[in-house]
Design an enzyme around this catalytic site. Structure first.
Site, PDB file in Angstrom:
ATOM      1  N   ARG A 108      14.845  38.186  52.426  1.00 37.80           N
ATOM      2  CA  ARG A 108      13.763  38.567  53.309  1.00 37.80           C
ATOM      3  C   ARG A 108      13.946  37.944  54.671  1.00 37.80           C
ATOM      4  O   ARG A 108      14.138  36.733  54.771  1.00 37.80           O
ATOM      5  CB  ARG A 108      12.520  37.961  52.669  1.00 37.80           C
ATOM      6  N   THR A 112      10.212  39.068  60.124  1.00 31.65           N
ATOM      7  CA  THR A 112       9.686  40.441  59.994  1.00 31.65           C
ATOM      8  C   THR A 112       9.269  40.757  58.559  1.00 31.65           C
ATOM      9  O   THR A 112       8.601  41.761  58.320  1.00 31.65           O
ATOM     10  CB  THR A 112      10.767  41.462  60.406  1.00 31.65           C
ATOM     11  N   ASP A 209       8.221  29.349  46.528  1.00 31.17           N
ATOM     12  CA  ASP A 209       9.425  30.184  46.577  1.00 31.17           C
ATOM     13  C   ASP A 209      10.088  30.169  45.193  1.00 31.17           C
ATOM     14  O   ASP A 209      10.598  29.136  44.742  1.00 31.17           O
ATOM     15  CB  ASP A 209      10.383  29.648  47.640  1.00 31.17           C
ATOM     16  N   ASP A 212      13.835  29.104  45.061  1.00 29.85           N
ATOM     17  CA  ASP A 212      14.020  27.659  45.265  1.00 29.85           C
ATOM     18  C   ASP A 212      13.612  26.861  44.036  1.00 29.85           C
ATOM     19  O   ASP A 212      14.258  25.880  43.668  1.00 29.85           O
ATOM     20  CB  ASP A 212      13.196  27.195  46.480  1.00 29.85           C
TER      21      ASP A 212
HETATM   22  N1  URA Z   1       8.899  35.280  47.238  1.00 33.86           N
HETATM   23  C1  URA Z   1       8.645  34.116  46.612  1.00 33.86           C
HETATM   24  O1  URA Z   1       9.550  33.507  46.061  1.00 33.86           O
HETATM   25  N2  URA Z   1       7.397  33.642  46.603  1.00 33.86           N
HETATM   26  C2  URA Z   1       6.371  34.285  47.183  1.00 33.86           C
HETATM   27  O2  URA Z   1       5.224  33.803  47.129  1.00 33.86           O
HETATM   28  C3  URA Z   1       6.652  35.505  47.833  1.00 33.86           C
HETATM   29  C4  URA Z   1       7.922  35.981  47.843  1.00 33.86           C
END
Ligand code: URA
Length: 220
Positions: A108, A112, A209, A212
C-alpha cells in the site's frame, strides 16, 4: 454466523477468543501467529462449505461404496496477498494440499493508500475459467483497494464472481462496502467487522499492521 448478502461473519466463540489475543498489543509474534492459525481453520470451514462434490466408487477393506469427493474438473486456487496473506496460505495448503497457490504481491502506498503491484503469479490467461474456485487471502480488509485489485485480476480472466471468495480476519465497513459495491457476487468471509478506518487507513480497533506483527518487524 451472520450472513448478509455475500458477507459471512464467522463469529464462532473460538474466533472471538482468538481475536482478543491477536488484538492485544502485548501479544508476541509467536502467539499472534498461532492464534491466527486457529481462526484460519474456522474461516476456511465457511469459505469452502459450498465446494461442489461428485460421486466416486471406493473399495473399503469390506466392500465397495459410493463416496463424495471434490469435483475433479474444478481447480482450487489459493491466492495470498503478500505478505500478510501468507499466514492463511499455510493452513489453506494443509487442508487443501491439491490446490494451486498463486501469490499476489501488492503493498500500500502509505500516502494515497492505493495498492502498488510488485508480484503476480497469475497466468495471463486461464484455461476453463468457469472451473476455477479462487480464495483470495488477506487478513485485513481495510480500504478495499487491494481487495478490488486482486478480484479484478481474476474477473478480467473470466472467472465468475460467484467463484471468488475473499477471506479476511478483520474487515472495515469502508472496505466491505467497496468490495460489495464493485463485486456484489464475490463472497467475503471474515471473523470481525470493526468500527472504521483511521486517517492512515488502519482498521480501528483492529490489531495494527498485520504483516509486521506476523513477521515480528514492528518498530518501536
Ligand atoms: N493493513 C494492516 O495490516 N492493518 C490495518 O489495520 C489495515 C491494513
Amino acid at each position: 454466523m451472520n450472513k448478509e448478502s455475500n458477507l459471512y461473519v464467522v463469529n464462532h466463540p473460538l474466533c472471538c477468543h482468538n481475536l482478543s489475543i491477536i488484538r492485544d498489543k502485548n501479544t508476541t509474534a509467536e502467539v499472534f501467529r498461532n492464534a491466527i492459525k486457529r481462526i484460519t481453520y474456522l474461516l476456511f470451514y465457511k469459505a469452502t462449505e459450498d465446494l461442489e462434490l461428485e460421486e466416486e466408487c471406493v473399495c473399503t477393506p469390506l466392500e465397495t461404496c459410493t463416496c463424495k469427493v471434490l469435483k475433479k474438473e474444478n481447480e482450487i486456487i489459493i491466492a495470498p496477498i503478500l505478505r500478510a496473506g501468507l499466514i492463511f496460505s499455510d493452513i489453506a495448503n494443509e487442508i487443501m494440499p491439491f490446490a494451486t497457490v498463486r501469490h499476489i504481491g501488492m503493498y500500500r502506498d502509505e500516502e494515497t493508500l492505493t495498492p502498488i503491484w510488485y508480484y503476480n503469479k497469475i497466468p495471463v490467461e486461464f484455461d476453463n475459467p468457469l472451473n476455477k474456485i479462487i480464495l483470495i487471502l488477506d487478513p485485513m480488509l481495510a480500504t478495499g483497494n487491494s481487495a478490488v485489485e486482486a478480484i479484478k485480476l481474476f474477473v478480467n480472466k473470466k472467472v465468475p464472481q460467484k467463484n471468488i471468495r475473499f477471506v479476511s480476519l478483520i474487515s472495515a465497513p469502508e472496505g466491505l462496502r467497496k468490495v460489495q459495491d464493485t463485486y456484489p457476487d464475490v463472497k467475503i468471509i471474515t471473523a470481525s467487522i470493526d468500527n472504521c478506518l483511521n486517517s492512515s487507513g488502519y482498521i480501528r480497533p483492529g490489531l495494527g499492521d498485520a504483516g509486521d506483527r506476523i513477521f515480528n518487524t514492528v518498530e518501536n
